[in-house]
Motif scaffolding. Structure first.
Motif, PDB file in Angstrom:
ATOM      1  N   LYS A  61      11.887  20.445 -37.742  1.00 41.31           N
ATOM      2  CA  LYS A  61      12.055  19.244 -36.908  1.00 41.31           C
ATOM      3  C   LYS A  61      12.610  19.603 -35.539  1.00 41.31           C
ATOM      4  O   LYS A  61      12.363  18.893 -34.545  1.00 41.31           O
ATOM      5  CB  LYS A  61      12.985  18.256 -37.606  1.00 41.31           C
ATOM      6  CG  LYS A  61      12.365  17.551 -38.804  1.00 41.31           C
ATOM      7  CD  LYS A  61      13.327  16.544 -39.413  1.00 41.31           C
ATOM      8  CE  LYS A  61      12.667  15.790 -40.562  1.00 41.31           C
ATOM      9  NZ  LYS A  61      13.593  14.812 -41.187  1.00 41.31           N
ATOM     10  N   TYR A 107      10.567  19.755 -32.114  1.00 43.75           N
ATOM     11  CA  TYR A 107      10.296  18.638 -31.200  1.00 43.75           C
ATOM     12  C   TYR A 107      11.202  18.682 -29.978  1.00 43.75           C
ATOM     13  O   TYR A 107      10.949  17.977 -28.999  1.00 43.75           O
ATOM     14  CB  TYR A 107      10.492  17.311 -31.914  1.00 43.75           C
ATOM     15  CG  TYR A 107       9.365  16.954 -32.860  1.00 43.75           C
ATOM     16  CD1 TYR A 107       8.095  16.683 -32.380  1.00 43.75           C
ATOM     17  CD2 TYR A 107       9.578  16.895 -34.232  1.00 43.75           C
ATOM     18  CE1 TYR A 107       7.061  16.352 -33.229  1.00 43.75           C
ATOM     19  CE2 TYR A 107       8.552  16.569 -35.096  1.00 43.75           C
ATOM     20  CZ  TYR A 107       7.291  16.296 -34.593  1.00 43.75           C
ATOM     21  OH  TYR A 107       6.256  15.972 -35.445  1.00 43.75           O
ATOM     22  N   TRP A 142       9.168  23.236 -23.335  1.00 45.49           N
ATOM     23  CA  TRP A 142       9.094  22.034 -24.177  1.00 45.49           C
ATOM     24  C   TRP A 142       7.632  21.830 -24.568  1.00 45.49           C
ATOM     25  O   TRP A 142       6.802  21.479 -23.735  1.00 45.49           O
ATOM     26  CB  TRP A 142       9.623  20.829 -23.419  1.00 45.49           C
ATOM     27  CG  TRP A 142       9.915  19.649 -24.323  1.00 45.49           C
ATOM     28  CD1 TRP A 142       9.593  19.511 -25.626  1.00 45.49           C
ATOM     29  CD2 TRP A 142      10.589  18.457 -23.939  1.00 45.49           C
ATOM     30  NE1 TRP A 142      10.017  18.320 -26.117  1.00 45.49           N
ATOM     31  CE2 TRP A 142      10.649  17.637 -25.090  1.00 45.49           C
ATOM     32  CE3 TRP A 142      11.156  17.993 -22.751  1.00 45.49           C
ATOM     33  CZ2 TRP A 142      11.240  16.380 -25.079  1.00 45.49           C
ATOM     34  CZ3 TRP A 142      11.754  16.739 -22.746  1.00 45.49           C
ATOM     35  CH2 TRP A 142      11.791  15.950 -23.896  1.00 45.49           C
ATOM     36  N   GLU A 143       7.358  22.089 -25.807  1.00 49.02           N
ATOM     37  CA  GLU A 143       5.999  21.892 -26.313  1.00 49.02           C
ATOM     38  C   GLU A 143       5.848  20.430 -26.705  1.00 49.02           C
ATOM     39  O   GLU A 143       6.233  20.010 -27.797  1.00 49.02           O
ATOM     40  CB  GLU A 143       5.750  22.809 -27.518  1.00 49.02           C
ATOM     41  CG  GLU A 143       4.280  22.965 -27.853  1.00 49.02           C
ATOM     42  CD  GLU A 143       4.077  24.012 -28.931  1.00 49.02           C
ATOM     43  OE1 GLU A 143       4.529  23.774 -30.074  1.00 49.02           O
ATOM     44  OE2 GLU A 143       3.476  25.060 -28.638  1.00 49.02           O
ATOM     45  N   ILE A 144       5.276  19.647 -25.809  1.00 49.02           N
ATOM     46  CA  ILE A 144       5.221  18.199 -26.013  1.00 49.02           C
ATOM     47  C   ILE A 144       4.207  17.829 -27.079  1.00 49.02           C
ATOM     48  O   ILE A 144       4.452  16.945 -27.911  1.00 49.02           O
ATOM     49  CB  ILE A 144       4.892  17.500 -24.669  1.00 49.02           C
ATOM     50  CG1 ILE A 144       6.024  17.813 -23.665  1.00 49.02           C
ATOM     51  CG2 ILE A 144       4.743  16.002 -24.864  1.00 49.02           C
ATOM     52  CD1 ILE A 144       5.750  17.307 -22.271  1.00 49.02           C
ATOM     53  N   PHE A 145       3.074  18.479 -27.093  1.00 51.05           N
ATOM     54  CA  PHE A 145       2.059  18.190 -28.112  1.00 51.05           C
ATOM     55  C   PHE A 145       1.481  19.509 -28.602  1.00 51.05           C
ATOM     56  O   PHE A 145       1.030  20.329 -27.814  1.00 51.05           O
ATOM     57  CB  PHE A 145       0.946  17.311 -27.529  1.00 51.05           C
ATOM     58  CG  PHE A 145      -0.142  16.989 -28.528  1.00 51.05           C
ATOM     59  CD1 PHE A 145       0.100  16.137 -29.593  1.00 51.05           C
ATOM     60  CD2 PHE A 145      -1.396  17.563 -28.404  1.00 51.05           C
ATOM     61  CE1 PHE A 145      -0.895  15.857 -30.515  1.00 51.05           C
ATOM     62  CE2 PHE A 145      -2.409  17.276 -29.321  1.00 51.05           C
ATOM     63  CZ  PHE A 145      -2.144  16.414 -30.381  1.00 51.05           C
ATOM     64  N   SER A 146       1.523  19.709 -29.925  1.00 50.20           N
ATOM     65  CA  SER A 146       1.080  20.992 -30.501  1.00 50.20           C
ATOM     66  C   SER A 146      -0.121  20.822 -31.412  1.00 50.20           C
ATOM     67  O   SER A 146      -0.353  21.658 -32.283  1.00 50.20           O
ATOM     68  CB  SER A 146       2.226  21.624 -31.285  1.00 50.20           C
ATOM     69  OG  SER A 146       2.613  20.793 -32.367  1.00 50.20           O
ATOM     70  N   ARG A 195       3.286  21.032 -35.682  1.00 50.63           N
ATOM     71  CA  ARG A 195       4.666  20.813 -36.116  1.00 50.63           C
ATOM     72  C   ARG A 195       4.732  19.798 -37.238  1.00 50.63           C
ATOM     73  O   ARG A 195       5.495  19.960 -38.199  1.00 50.63           O
ATOM     74  CB  ARG A 195       5.516  20.334 -34.936  1.00 50.63           C
ATOM     75  CG  ARG A 195       5.917  21.434 -33.983  1.00 50.63           C
ATOM     76  CD  ARG A 195       6.694  20.904 -32.832  1.00 50.63           C
ATOM     77  NE  ARG A 195       5.941  19.877 -32.103  1.00 50.63           N
ATOM     78  CZ  ARG A 195       6.121  19.581 -30.821  1.00 50.63           C
ATOM     79  NH1 ARG A 195       7.033  20.227 -30.127  1.00 50.63           N
ATOM     80  NH2 ARG A 195       5.418  18.660 -30.220  1.00 50.63           N
ATOM     81  N   LYS A 196       3.941  18.758 -37.156  1.00 52.76           N
ATOM     82  CA  LYS A 196       3.930  17.729 -38.201  1.00 52.76           C
ATOM     83  C   LYS A 196       3.539  18.331 -39.542  1.00 52.76           C
ATOM     84  O   LYS A 196       4.139  18.032 -40.579  1.00 52.76           O
ATOM     85  CB  LYS A 196       2.966  16.607 -37.807  1.00 52.76           C
ATOM     86  CG  LYS A 196       2.876  15.484 -38.836  1.00 52.76           C
ATOM     87  CD  LYS A 196       1.900  14.424 -38.388  1.00 52.76           C
ATOM     88  CE  LYS A 196       1.779  13.318 -39.452  1.00 52.76           C
ATOM     89  NZ  LYS A 196       0.817  12.269 -39.046  1.00 52.76           N
TER      90      LYS A 196
END
Length: 460
Positions: free
Chosen positions: A281, A284, A337-341, A345-346
């Motif tokens: 987590k 994020y 900062w990886e905003i969307f991977s 991550r999910k």
């Protein structure tokens, strides 16, 4: 006489039922420790614990600044093509930069740097990752302790079996001596016409059966010695030097499985999986870092050759002896900062949650199984205690019957078969009592092993 020696043991068993008393002699305790030190599986578990500790230190070390030094030398020889808008020189109206222009250049470049980098904030990924490894280390250490308990039980039971064979050998020797005495008496009776050769042959047959049992006993002892040698590394003489009293083990019946090593290991692994969920987590959140250092850059012995210039109808040569930037200090902060991977991550968080749920399910199931196993072992322990008490009575009755049969046979009231049957009954009763005693001790060890208290009871 042997029965009289065992009566105090039985009295202790009855008087102290419910109290844990697992007495281990120094020589047996030493053999157990040797087995633990020799066991490859336990050593590998301990090495695994050490490896995880090192891995945890590596995770925490991410907060320690990393200092990197570099040095580079480069020689360049290149052609530069330049295409600029055409312009005119005033007065003489001479065009410049007419079309593409090519420049030849060559020279040397020397660069060096000393830079330090460190992580200031990792989104708690470092902290949670280190905590997960610590729980994994604790769980692995508990598994090592569980293997020790299993090994302790195996070593003690192996030595108990050696004691069993020794006691059986004593019984065989006692029977052999009694039959030898009976043979002499029968020989005299035959000479006096008071007995027949049939009686002598029956005794001889009984002696042959004793010899057969001795041969079988020697084979079993050899196998046991090989097993103990594998477990402890002890030679035959060292095995014989391990001395202790083969007495019943007394344990409390107020037991639980809360301290069972496998359960503690699973609890630690569950905590580790929870920390892994928190770690994932943390992906994020942004990662903050700092850097600083000094660089050195030097261009020397550089030459540039221009195309032919129309006004002078020749090329121009430019030369630079040195152009150096030193020291060039720098310090700064960085953020990633990886905003969307792409949902990576999910998916990782979901996988970590599944792992945590699997460990929890295994923990709940294992706790129930150990609780059932404890009840089963306690029931078997109670049965073995009762069987041992019955075995003592059987031996006592068989001994009295043998004494009576010897007198009756000498008086001619019974035949040789009945006399030998009484001898065989005593051997069976005594051997059975010793076998039950070994099983009683094993049942006590197995019961304590389920509680996770065996190692502490034996080695402390």
């Amino acid at each position: 006489m042997r029965i009289k020696k065992l009566l105090p043991i039985l009295a202790c068993l009855l008087a102290f039922e419910g109290k844990a008393q697992i007495d281990v002699s120094p020589s047996l305790q030493k053999a157990i420790q040797e087995a633990i030190d020799k066991n490859a599986s336990i050593r590998n578990k301990d090495l695994e614990v050490e490896k995880i500790s090192t891995e945890k230190k590596s995770v925490w070390n991410k907060y320690i600044p990393k200092v990197e030094g570099s040095a580079n030398y480069m020689y360049f020889d290149t052609k530069i093509t330049l295409d600029l808008p055409t312009g005119n020189i005033p007065v003489i109206n001479q065009p410049v930069f007419d079309g593409k222009q090519s420049f030849d250049s060559y020279g040397n470049v020397l660069m060096g740097s000393l830079m330090a980098k460190t992580v200031l904030f990792s989104g708690f990924q470092i902290e949670n990752g280190a905590k997960a490894l610590e729980q994994k280390r604790i769980g692995t250490a508990y598994l090592s302790e569980a293997e020790k308990e299993s090994l302790i039980k195996e070593v003690i039971h192996s030595f108990d079996q050696v004691h069993l064979l020794n006691e059986v050998e004593k019984l065989l020797n006692d029977s052999e001596k009694r039959l030898a005495t009976e043979t002499k008496r029968v020989e005299r009776a035959i000479e006096e016409g008071l007995a027949i050769p049939y009686d002598r042959d029956k005794i001889k047959l009984a002696n042959l059966e004793l010899q057969s049992k001795k041969i079988e006993l020697q084979g079993k002892r050899k196998v046991l010695y090989q097993k103990i040698n594998y477990l402890t590394g002890y030679s035959e003489n060292q095995i014989k030097e391990v001395k202790y009293l083969l007495a019943p083990y007394m344990i409390s019946e107020e037991l639980s499985v809360e301290n069972k090593q496998e359960l503690k290991a699973l609890e630690s692994f569950k905590k580790a999986s929870d920390y892994m969920v928190k770690k994932e987590k943390g992906g994020y959140l942004p990662v903050l870092g700092a850097f600083g250092g000094v660089t050195y850059t030097s261009l020397f012995d550089a030459t540039m050759i221009t195309p032919e210039i129309p006004m002078v109808n020749s090329r121009l040569y430019g030369r630079m002896n040195e152009f150096t930037m030193s020291p060039n200090w720098m310090v700064g902060l960085s953020m990633k900062w990886e905003i969307f991977s792409g949902f990576e991550r999910k998916h990782k968080i979901h996988e970590a949650k599944i792992n945590a749920e699997q460990v929890q399910n295994q923990l709940d199931d294992t706790k129930e199984k150990f609780a059932l196993l404890l009840e089963n072992n306690l029931a078997n322990y109670r049965i073995q205690n009762k069987k041992y008490q019955i075995g003592l009575e059987q031996e006592k009755v068989a001994s009295n019957n043998l004494n009576m049969a010897v007198r009756q046979y000498q008086e001619g009231l019974i035949n040789i078969s009945e006399r030998l049957e009484a001898e065989n009954d005593l051997f069976k009763a005594s051997a059975n009592k010793i076998q039950i005693l070994v099983e009683q001790r094993l049942s006590a060890l197995e019961t304590l092993s389920v509680t996770g208290e065996l190692t502490k009871t034996i080695l402390n």
